[in-house]
Design an enzyme around this catalytic site. Sequence first.
Site, PDB file in Angstrom:
ATOM      1  N   SER A  64       1.000  -1.386   0.389  1.00 39.22           N
ATOM      2  CA  SER A  64       0.104  -0.312  -0.255  1.00 39.22           C
ATOM      3  C   SER A  64       0.844   1.144  -0.317  1.00 39.22           C
ATOM      4  CB  SER A  64      -0.553   0.163   1.141  1.00 39.22           C
ATOM      5  OG  SER A  64      -1.864  -1.496   1.347  1.00 39.22           O
TER       6      SER A  64
HETATM    7  N1  SAH Z   1      -0.799  -4.301   4.420  1.00 39.84           N
HETATM    8  C1  SAH Z   1      -0.033  -5.094   3.184  1.00 39.84           C
HETATM    9  C2  SAH Z   1      -0.394  -4.375   2.016  1.00 39.84           C
HETATM   10  C3  SAH Z   1      -2.118  -4.827   1.622  1.00 39.84           C
HETATM   11  S1  SAH Z   1      -2.560  -5.369   0.004  1.00 39.84           S
HETATM   12  C4  SAH Z   1       1.636  -4.312   2.652  1.00 39.84           C
HETATM   13  O1  SAH Z   1       1.959  -3.932   3.787  1.00 39.84           O
HETATM   14  O2  SAH Z   1       1.627  -4.787   2.015  1.00 39.84           O
HETATM   15  C5  SAH Z   1      -3.872  -6.380   0.343  1.00 39.84           C
HETATM   16  C6  SAH Z   1      -3.027  -7.729   0.733  1.00 39.84           C
HETATM   17  O3  SAH Z   1      -4.573  -8.112   1.384  1.00 39.84           O
HETATM   18  C7  SAH Z   1      -2.183  -8.304  -0.279  1.00 39.84           C
HETATM   19  O4  SAH Z   1      -1.855  -9.039  -0.229  1.00 39.84           O
HETATM   20  C8  SAH Z   1      -3.924 -10.036  -0.797  1.00 39.84           C
HETATM   21  O5  SAH Z   1      -3.438 -11.107  -1.204  1.00 39.84           O
HETATM   22  C9  SAH Z   1      -3.977  -9.969   0.245  1.00 39.84           C
HETATM   23  N2  SAH Z   1      -5.652 -10.947   0.724  1.00 39.84           N
HETATM   24  C10 SAH Z   1      -7.237 -10.449   0.318  1.00 39.84           C
HETATM   25  N3  SAH Z   1      -7.721 -10.679   0.700  1.00 39.84           N
HETATM   26  C11 SAH Z   1      -7.488 -11.467   0.990  1.00 39.84           C
HETATM   27  C12 SAH Z   1      -8.150 -12.863   2.822  1.00 39.84           C
HETATM   28  N4  SAH Z   1      -9.496 -12.927   1.989  1.00 39.84           N
HETATM   29  N5  SAH Z   1      -6.625 -12.885   3.936  1.00 39.84           N
HETATM   30  C13 SAH Z   1      -5.915 -12.176   3.500  1.00 39.84           C
HETATM   31  N6  SAH Z   1      -5.379 -12.250   3.076  1.00 39.84           N
HETATM   32  C14 SAH Z   1      -6.059 -11.559   1.725  1.00 39.84           C
END
Ligand code: SAH
EC number: 2.1.1.77
Length: 219
Positions: A64
Amino acid sequence: MQHTDDMVQERREMVELLRRYGIRNPRVLEAFLTVKRHLFVDGESRMFAYHDSALPIGFGQTISQPYTVAYMMELLVENCSSGKVLEIGTGSGFQAAILDALGYRVFTIECVAGLYELASARFEKLGIPVQSRLGDGTLGWPEEAPFDAIIVTAAAPHEPYKLMSQLADGGVMILPLGSLASQQMTVIRRKGNRFEHEGFDHFAFVPLLGREGWPDSDE
Ligand code: SAH
């Protein structure tokens, strides 16, 4: 690429930019000075690690934008100053490392195996005491519940009900709620069996997948 200065100056400039964009909480700004974002991205992206932008981390996912993470963290520290935090969407592991730098006990769940493995290896290498798990984060982490706060780092179509049930009384959930194109950052506060919603600015996150997320387009 070698960075003998550990990119301290780049980090200071990023924090200055966050301050100009309105992030004021000293604890949050300090955490952004401490955590080395360039260690959470690979290859070409490293050069841009301290730009205020989202960056690709592989598997179609992104780390992000710093401003977005800082915005969520400011809402978190204002609503829950310490305790146990569950993050849904580990991604690169950067936001979990920020949560750790802020002094929380951190649990994080990622649903993409490759990202889970990369992030876990980073936590271990950097000595960050974050507990991570591979799985569908919308189901939460029942063995470790209740949590003082739950942070969802992907766009949710509605409140994930399983997660709400894992919030401690007085706890808060912070999540982007809305359509795939745009979501409103929302704080949900648990007061006994009541849940109060408060809406903030709009953002664009990658979709939350899983049981209580958006249907996976590959399925
Ligand atoms: N917080 C992260 C960025 C988030 S991007 C950082 O600091 O880099 C959102 C992430 O959520 C992605 O890696 C995606 O694979 C994950 N994601 C999406 N749906 C999810 C779910 N149901 N359970 C766990 N992870 C999930």
